[in-house]
Scaffold this motif. Structure first.
Motif, PDB file in Angstrom:
ATOM      1  N   UNK A  60       8.359  -3.218  -7.140  1.00  0.00           N
ATOM      2  CA  UNK A  60       8.710  -2.719  -5.418  1.00  0.00           C
ATOM      3  C   UNK A  60       7.407  -2.275  -4.726  1.00  0.00           C
ATOM      4  N   UNK A  61       6.385  -2.970  -4.630  1.00  0.00           N
ATOM      5  CA  UNK A  61       5.234  -2.897  -3.943  1.00  0.00           C
ATOM      6  C   UNK A  61       5.428  -3.754  -3.196  1.00  0.00           C
ATOM      7  N   UNK A  62       4.349  -3.896  -2.240  1.00  0.00           N
ATOM      8  CA  UNK A  62       3.973  -5.626  -1.524  1.00  0.00           C
ATOM      9  C   UNK A  62       2.383  -4.367  -0.463  1.00  0.00           C
ATOM     10  N   UNK A  63       1.397  -5.768  -0.376  1.00  0.00           N
ATOM     11  CA  UNK A  63       0.580  -5.374   0.211  1.00  0.00           C
ATOM     12  C   UNK A  63       1.038  -5.265   1.853  1.00  0.00           C
ATOM     13  N   UNK A  64       0.671  -4.326   2.260  1.00  0.00           N
ATOM     14  CA  UNK A  64       1.164  -3.849   3.667  1.00  0.00           C
ATOM     15  C   UNK A  64      -0.153  -4.066   5.173  1.00  0.00           C
ATOM     16  N   UNK A  65      -1.188  -4.305   4.180  1.00  0.00           N
ATOM     17  CA  UNK A  65      -2.376  -4.679   5.540  1.00  0.00           C
ATOM     18  C   UNK A  65      -3.361  -4.879   5.224  1.00  0.00           C
ATOM     19  N   UNK A  66      -4.446  -5.888   6.212  1.00  0.00           N
ATOM     20  CA  UNK A  66      -5.053  -6.253   5.905  1.00  0.00           C
ATOM     21  C   UNK A  66      -6.583  -5.766   5.863  1.00  0.00           C
ATOM     22  N   UNK A  67      -6.332  -4.477   5.864  1.00  0.00           N
ATOM     23  CA  UNK A  67      -7.649  -4.234   6.740  1.00  0.00           C
ATOM     24  C   UNK A  67      -7.300  -2.812   6.552  1.00  0.00           C
ATOM     25  N   UNK A  68      -6.639  -2.339   5.827  1.00  0.00           N
ATOM     26  CA  UNK A  68      -6.876  -0.634   5.564  1.00  0.00           C
ATOM     27  C   UNK A  68      -7.278  -0.514   3.787  1.00  0.00           C
ATOM     28  N   UNK A  69      -8.082   0.248   4.387  1.00  0.00           N
ATOM     29  CA  UNK A  69      -8.395   1.133   2.384  1.00  0.00           C
ATOM     30  C   UNK A  69      -6.973   1.118   1.404  1.00  0.00           C
ATOM     31  N   UNK A  70      -5.977   1.586   1.899  1.00  0.00           N
ATOM     32  CA  UNK A  70      -4.652   2.064   1.251  1.00  0.00           C
ATOM     33  C   UNK A  70      -3.978   1.056   1.744  1.00  0.00           C
ATOM     34  N   UNK A  71      -4.310  -0.034   0.811  1.00  0.00           N
ATOM     35  CA  UNK A  71      -3.391  -1.074   1.176  1.00  0.00           C
ATOM     36  C   UNK A  71      -1.797  -1.866   0.697  1.00  0.00           C
ATOM     37  N   UNK A  72      -1.835  -0.673   0.437  1.00  0.00           N
ATOM     38  CA  UNK A  72      -0.283  -1.209  -0.672  1.00  0.00           C
ATOM     39  C   UNK A  72       1.086   0.282  -0.355  1.00  0.00           C
ATOM     40  N   UNK A  73       1.626  -0.134  -0.040  1.00  0.00           N
ATOM     41  CA  UNK A  73       3.101   0.883  -0.408  1.00  0.00           C
ATOM     42  C   UNK A  73       4.251  -0.063  -1.218  1.00  0.00           C
ATOM     43  N   UNK A  74       4.773   0.838  -1.172  1.00  0.00           N
ATOM     44  CA  UNK A  74       6.562   0.460  -2.287  1.00  0.00           C
ATOM     45  C   UNK A  74       6.997  -0.001  -0.731  1.00  0.00           C
ATOM     46  N   UNK A  75       8.192  -1.247  -0.682  1.00  0.00           N
ATOM     47  CA  UNK A  75       8.369  -1.535   0.395  1.00  0.00           C
ATOM     48  C   UNK A  75      10.359  -0.972   0.564  1.00  0.00           C
TER      49      UNK A  75
END
Length: 311
Positions: A158-173
């Motif tokens: 259930x994770x996804x890449x939420x940002x193209x330029x932030x260091x913490x790129x992934x979040x649970x969706x």
């Protein structure tokens, strides 16, 4: 004694973490595992085994290459000396490959994915810190597949890449959950064709029927809202299901539980009635991997509804 130290296998596959800027300004993954490990400092006593699988931008990885990563993990898991595994991977498809590994292996030790948002020669290079954190996780004894990135430690379901330029790129969706327990789908997905089809407001069925004509063995709809489309899409889904091609509805919306509640001829409820499986939590990239793993194992009909409906 060296043999008493824990052994961590580090599988290098390329990605931003292995990339440096070329003279023309483009980034290319050209650092091998040994070069990346040489960046690390302050680790506890341990042994590191670099495994160079390939050096690719992860946007170029198809199901065959993702299967190759999973197979490499399997070889390390088969070595009783290995206490943990770290996979250095590009962020563009990390959510996909990590889910495939989770579905295909009953990991007896920590298997940890990490990478970087900034190249190795960037002034704010985040690769060394992410590798260090991933190795510490690999030493933890916490069996299973994990993603350690940008100060976050997450299960991969259930994770996804939420940002193209932030260091913490992934979040649970979706709702924080470990995913279904005890699922094991080891059949190879190499050679399968499972397509993503983007749905636009008012869109027609052209791309769905093109995928069907191209021999897709599964289709994932990148639908609208909570998993909605149009009447033309619903009709095409009905034809796909009749032809034995499973269809899964996900959404372009990045976060939140997806509920098939809308009717009106093209809503999520209508898609479900037409035979589409509804992904409650998985976004399109991971929904594609789960569908491929189910199709390869011949278990779409028996397990699909339960796994895609898992909150």
């Amino acid at each position: 004694m060296a043999g008493a130290l824990p052994l961590i296998a580090v599988i290098a596959t390329g990605g931003t973490i292995a990339s440096r800027r070329d003279a023309d300004g483009s980034s290319t993954p050209d650092l091998d595992g040994q070069a990346l490990l040489a960046r690390l400092e302050g680790l506890p006593p341990l042994r590191l085994r670099p495994v160079d699988l390939f050096a690719r931008d992860s946007s170029t990885l198809g199901l065959g290459e993702m299967q190759a990563v999973s197979d490499a993990v399997g070889r390390q898991l088969a070595d009783p000396e290995v206490a943990g595994i770290v996979i250095l991977h590009g962020t563009d498809s990390m959510e996909e490959t990590s889910l495939l590994v989770s579905l295909q292996h009953r990991a007896r030790c920590p298997v940890v994915f990490t990478g970087a948002q900034f190249t190795d020669d960037h002034p704010h290079a985040d690769g060394p810190a992410n590798m260090t954190a991933a190795i510490h996780k690999a030493l933890s004894g916490a069996a299973g597949v994990h993603l350690v990135f940008g100060g976050r430690d997450m299960p991969v379901w259930g994770i996804c890449k939420h940002s193209a330029d932030e260091p913490d790129a992934f979040r649970p969706c979706g709702p924080d959950a470990l995913g279904p327990q005890g699922v094991h789908l080891p059949a190879s997905v190499a050679g399968l064709r499972v397509d993503l089809v983007a749905i636009s407001p008012g869109g027609d069925d052209l791309h769905i029927r093109a995928s069907l004509g191209a021999g897709a063995q599964g289709i994932v709809l990148v639908a609208l809202g909570s998993g909605n489309a149009t009447p033309a899409v619903v009709a095409a889904v009905r034809d796909c299901v009749a032809a034995g091609v499973p269809v899964v509805t996900s959404s372009r919306v990045p976060r939140g539980r997806l509920t098939p509640s809308y009717g009106g001829g093209g809503g999520g409820h209508d898609l479900q009635q037409a035979g589409a499986l509804h992904a409650a939590r998985l976004r399109p990239g991971q929904a594609r991997i789960l569908l491929a793993a189910l199709a390869a194992s011949g278990q779409v009909e028996t397990l699909g509804a339960g796994l895609f409906g898992h909150a």
